[in-house]
Design an enzyme around this catalytic site. Structure first.
Site, mmCIF file in Angstrom:
data_model
loop_
_atom_site.group_PDB
_atom_site.id
_atom_site.type_symbol
_atom_site.label_atom_id
_atom_site.label_comp_id
_atom_site.label_asym_id
_atom_site.label_seq_id
_atom_site.Cartn_x
_atom_site.Cartn_y
_atom_site.Cartn_z
ATOM 1 N N ASP A 99 0.867 -1.179 0.000
ATOM 2 C CA ASP A 99 0.000 0.000 0.000
ATOM 3 C C ASP A 99 0.905 1.231 0.000
ATOM 4 O O ASP A 99 1.443 1.614 1.041
ATOM 5 C CB ASP A 99 -0.885 -0.002 1.255
ATOM 6 N N ASP B 283 -6.751 5.457 3.949
ATOM 7 C CA ASP B 283 -5.361 5.765 4.307
ATOM 8 C C ASP B 283 -4.997 5.258 5.692
ATOM 9 O O ASP B 283 -4.402 5.978 6.495
ATOM 10 C CB ASP B 283 -5.124 7.280 4.226
ATOM 11 N N HIS C 163 -6.227 12.005 13.340
ATOM 12 C CA HIS C 163 -7.215 11.882 12.259
ATOM 13 C C HIS C 163 -8.396 11.011 12.658
ATOM 14 O O HIS C 163 -9.436 11.041 12.000
ATOM 15 C CB HIS C 163 -6.586 11.276 10.994
ATOM 16 N N ASP D 76 1.614 18.998 13.492
ATOM 17 C CA ASP D 76 1.725 17.986 12.432
ATOM 18 C C ASP D 76 1.324 18.642 11.118
ATOM 19 O O ASP D 76 0.516 19.578 11.099
ATOM 20 C CB ASP D 76 0.747 16.848 12.769
ATOM 21 N N HIS E 31 -0.449 17.589 8.775
ATOM 22 C CA HIS E 31 -1.802 17.234 8.292
ATOM 23 C C HIS E 31 -2.838 17.810 9.264
ATOM 24 O O HIS E 31 -2.572 17.952 10.451
ATOM 25 C CB HIS E 31 -1.979 15.711 8.247
ATOM 26 N N ASP F 299 6.143 15.611 10.599
ATOM 27 C CA ASP F 299 6.122 15.625 9.140
ATOM 28 C C ASP F 299 6.098 17.078 8.643
ATOM 29 O O ASP F 299 6.099 17.324 7.444
ATOM 30 C CB ASP F 299 4.946 14.820 8.587
ATOM 31 N N TYR G 246 7.867 11.181 9.021
ATOM 32 C CA TYR G 246 8.180 9.999 8.203
ATOM 33 C C TYR G 246 9.571 10.011 7.603
ATOM 34 O O TYR G 246 9.976 9.061 6.947
ATOM 35 C CB TYR G 246 7.103 9.845 7.123
HETATM 36 C C1 LIG Z 1 -0.541 11.185 11.677
HETATM 37 C C2 LIG Z 1 -0.463 11.782 10.276
HETATM 38 O O1 LIG Z 1 -1.094 13.047 10.263
HETATM 39 O O2 LIG Z 1 0.888 12.032 9.943
HETATM 40 N N1 LIG Z 1 -1.078 10.900 9.310
HETATM 41 C C3 LIG Z 1 -0.923 11.254 7.900
HETATM 42 C C4 LIG Z 1 -1.761 10.361 6.993
HETATM 43 C C5 LIG Z 1 -1.478 10.632 5.525
HETATM 44 C C6 LIG Z 1 -2.413 9.817 4.652
HETATM 45 N N2 LIG Z 1 -2.047 9.839 3.239
HETATM 46 C C7 LIG Z 1 -1.845 11.135 2.633
HETATM 47 C C8 LIG Z 1 -1.664 11.014 1.111
HETATM 48 C C9 LIG Z 1 -1.115 12.300 0.544
HETATM 49 N N3 LIG Z 1 0.274 12.212 0.351
HETATM 50 ZN ZN LIG Z 2 0.834 14.125 9.650
#
Ligand SMILES: CC(O)(O)NCCCCNCCCN
Ligand SMILES: [Zn+2]
Length: 667
Positions: free
Chosen positions: A22, A94, A137, A174, A176, A267, A307
């Site tokens: 994935d 995701d 999330h 974060d 996101h 991130d 990451y």
């Molecule tokens: C804990 C977190 O906020 O880092 N989770 C991030 C989930 C990302 C899901 N996919 C994104 C696709 C776009 N590149």
């Molecule tokens: Zn994130």
């Protein structure tokens, strides 16, 4: 006062991983925790923290934020086959499951709750929980974005329920949007949720309309949800600090939280494939420092994303070192935020203008209507396609942040020794001779310099500056009979013996020194009467209607002094409070705490003899790293103070770019 930093980590949380192909989920790997903890060990930080165990969250804990149906469904995952796990994950989006992820998700919550317990009971001052799976999330009945249960939401609800905490600030740095946190608290005026996130006008995941700046909260919660969308990638320290100075910190101080929960996702650091931002790891040492003067220092950091296996551990170490009170590294070469960041800053300040006094002067967004509906745009083009590697980006490894052997040295006149905590190191130096003193005080006549007390204070200030310069001492506090002369001498001595810039922050009406035009000294002077027109751009008089206007003073510190100081990047900070500045000890120690984020904390505080012992003791405590007292619920800043600050900003923002709060051509 509580002290100590908790570190909560258990390698059991590394024992789940993606079991199928994935490209979206493959970045969420166990190594994220392994390399972070290893970096803390290598830097000798684990043994300086209070190691606390994790525990398994109970059903009751989980049901604080999630539905029974969802919990019962997740309870089945340990017994699922690979096929069933894949099928179970599909509707959420995701996120992936693993036979051991439910166990780890309970530990992530349990780690968070043990951290909240330790901070709220005063066992530690602050702390960090290194956990996975992340949480911000996940929503009441759904997993999402690598998250199963919402660790920070549960931690916040737990703190409110068990400790009757009233106001909780959640800072989510974060990259996101933690929509799970937004949904959980958007109607709750006791939880202020702040998130910045890569958005690119809804083209970036999770592509939600309600992640934009106009989602301000709902009903009684209106004003208590703050979204700062990054509509471009490549944001850096200038952008991050600007958002703290001009959006988050003014509101956070006005909100006056009793606890700060930090959704610490890294991130948002350089090198991360999700964020594609440019802020180097050192910035997290500063962002952490800027939050530590809130809520009496009660700060619970919980890992979310991150990451890049190089910038993640570096950023975690920067955060933990600041939680431990180590000197914050200097960030040089700051300039100004990007135009896109300024547009977002301006947008969020104007839609929140009606809710927060600190934004009262901001032009309201014309025709603004609070956004209330949830709508989802199908995923557009969002930056890197999954699996596409980021082009090789490199950045220098953060420098060591070694604390000097002594943190705080004090020179107090006889009889006042016991007015500071015993961990201060006392300094009593040789007297200066009148000739030595005259050498730097030039314009004073020798007659003045016969005074033994004055010569003693000049000797002390010279020796403290030298000890700081030699990094034997981090900061110092001086009580002096004659503030003006000693300050003038201190400035001359510092400018002669240091090669670096000196920032002088002075509370009082008559300017204590002439500011030369070579830029080696910046004087920011808080005064209550209009000073004569300053000769140099490095002498900045900040008019305070009255020194009793604490909200106005704080507004000036956060949105004017800090941006100036970070842009100036001094090597030494002198702080002096003239007689009768009557600022109040809480506001004063907020100043001496916040300024320790500059110049690696190399600071000298001069106070007039005769100041009350309470002020002396709390100033020394703040120099020792004690969190500043919270200011309590702030009233509104005086309009005159706000006007004076805005007028000054307009005048200076072209020279000092971090002062900007909106694009040049925006109203
Ligand atoms: C804990 C977190 O906020 O880092 N989770 C991030 C989930 C990302 C899901 N996919 C994104 C696709 C776009 N590149
Ligand atoms: Zn994130």
């Amino acid at each position: 006062m509580a002290s100590g930093t908790a570190l909560i980590y258990d390698e059991e949380m590394t024992r789940y991983k993606l079991l199928w192909v994935d490209p979206i989920c493959k970045i969420e790997v166990p190594e994220r925790l392994v390399v972070s903890y290893a970096a803390l060990q290598k830097a000798g930080l684990t043994q300086r923290c209070v190691a606390l165990p994790v525990r398994e969250a109970t059903d009751e804990d989980i049901l604080l934020a999630h539905s029974t149906e969802y919990l019962e469904a997740v309870k089945k995952t340990p017994y699922m086959t690979l096929e069933e796990l894949m099928t179970f994950a599909v509707p959420y989006g995701d996120v992936y499951f693993h036979p051991n992820i439910y166990h780890c998700a309970k530990l992530a919550i349990g780690a968070t709750l043990n951290l909240v317990d330790a901070v709220m009971t005063g066992k530690v001052r602050n702390g960090i929980a290194l956990v996975r799976p992340p949480g911000h999330h996940s929503q009441r009945s759904t997993a999402n974005g690598f998250c199963i249960f919402n660790n920070v939401a549960i931690g916040t609800l737990y703190a409110k329920k068990k400790y009757n905490v009233r106001r909780v600030l959640i800072v989510d740095w974060d990259i996101h949007h933690g929509q799970g946190l937004q949904y959980c608290f958007e109607e709750d005026p006791d939880v202020l949720y702040f998130s910045w996130h890569r958005y690119e006008h809804q083209k970036f995941w999770p592509n939600l309309r309600e992640s934009d700046y106009d989602s301000v909260g709902k009903g009684r919660g209106a004003g208590f949800n703050i979204n700062l969308p990054w509509n471009k990638v490549g944001m850096d320290s200038n952008d991050y600090l600007s958002v703290f100075f001009h959006v988050l910190l003014p509101v956070a101080y006005e909100f006056n939280p009793e606890l700060v929960m930090l959704s610490a996702g890294f991130d948002s650091a350089i090198g991360d494939p999700e964020g594609e931002m440019c802020a180097t790891p050192e910035i997290f040492g500063h962002l952490t420092h800027l939050l530590m003067s809130l809520a009496g220092g009660r700060l619970c950091a919980v890992l979310e994303g991150g990451y890049n296996l190089t910038s993640l551990p570096q950023s975690v170490c920067q955060t933990v070192q600041t939680l431990l009170g180590d000197p914050v590294s200097r960030i040089s070469g700051l300039s100004s935020p990007s135009k896109s960041a300024l547009e977002s800053i301006q947008s969020v300040r104007s839609v929140h203008q009606q809710y927060w006094a600190c934004f009262k002067h901001v032009a309201a967004k014309p025709g603004y209507e609070p956004h209330t509906k949830h709508s989802k745009l199908e995923a557009g083009q969002d930056g890197l396609q999954p699996g596409e590697e980021t082009k090789e980006i490199s950045w220098p490894e953060p420098l060591l942040r070694l604390p000097p052997p002594t943190r705080t040295a004090v020179a107090l006149p006889a009889g006042l020794e016991d007015s500071v905590p015993e961990s201060c190191k006392r300094v009593t130096e040789t007297l200066l001779t009148p000739e030595e003193a005259a050498e730097k005080l030039g314009n004073l006549n020798i007659q003045d310099l016969k005074n033994k007390d004055l010569l003693q204070s000049l000797g002390n200030v010279q020796s403290l500056v030298d000890k700081i310069e030699k990094k034997q001492v981090r900061n110092g506090l001086l009580l002096v009979p004659d503030l003006r002369k000693t300050l003038a001498f201190a400035v001359q001595h510092a400018l002669i013996s240091l090669t670096d810039r000196v920032l002088l922050v002075f509370l009082g009406n008559e300017a204590p020194v002439e500011v030369r035009v070579d830029g080696k000294l910046m004087l920011v002077q808080f005064c209550s009467t209009e000073p004569h027109e300053p000769k140099s751009k490095h002498h900045i008089p900040v008019m305070m209607k009255g020194f009793g206007d604490v909200p106005g003073f704080l507004h000036a510190v956060l949105t004017l002094l800090l941006p100036l100081a970070y842009g100036y990047d001094p090597g030494l900070i002198l702080v002096a409070m003239g007689k009768g500045s009557g600022m109040g000890v809480a506001a004063w120690t907020q100043l001496t705490s916040l300024l320790q984020g500059l110049a690696e904390g190399q600071m000298l505080v001069l106070m007039q003899q005769g100041d009350e012992e309470e002020t002396i003791r709390t100033t020394a405590a703040s120099l020792l790293g004690e969190p500043a007292q919270s200011l309590g619920t702030l009233g509104d800043p005086l309009p005159e103070s706000m006007d004076a600050v805005e007028k000054l900003r307009l005048k200076l923002e072209t020279q000092w770019g971090l002062l900007q709060t909106r694009g040049q051509n925006l109203p």
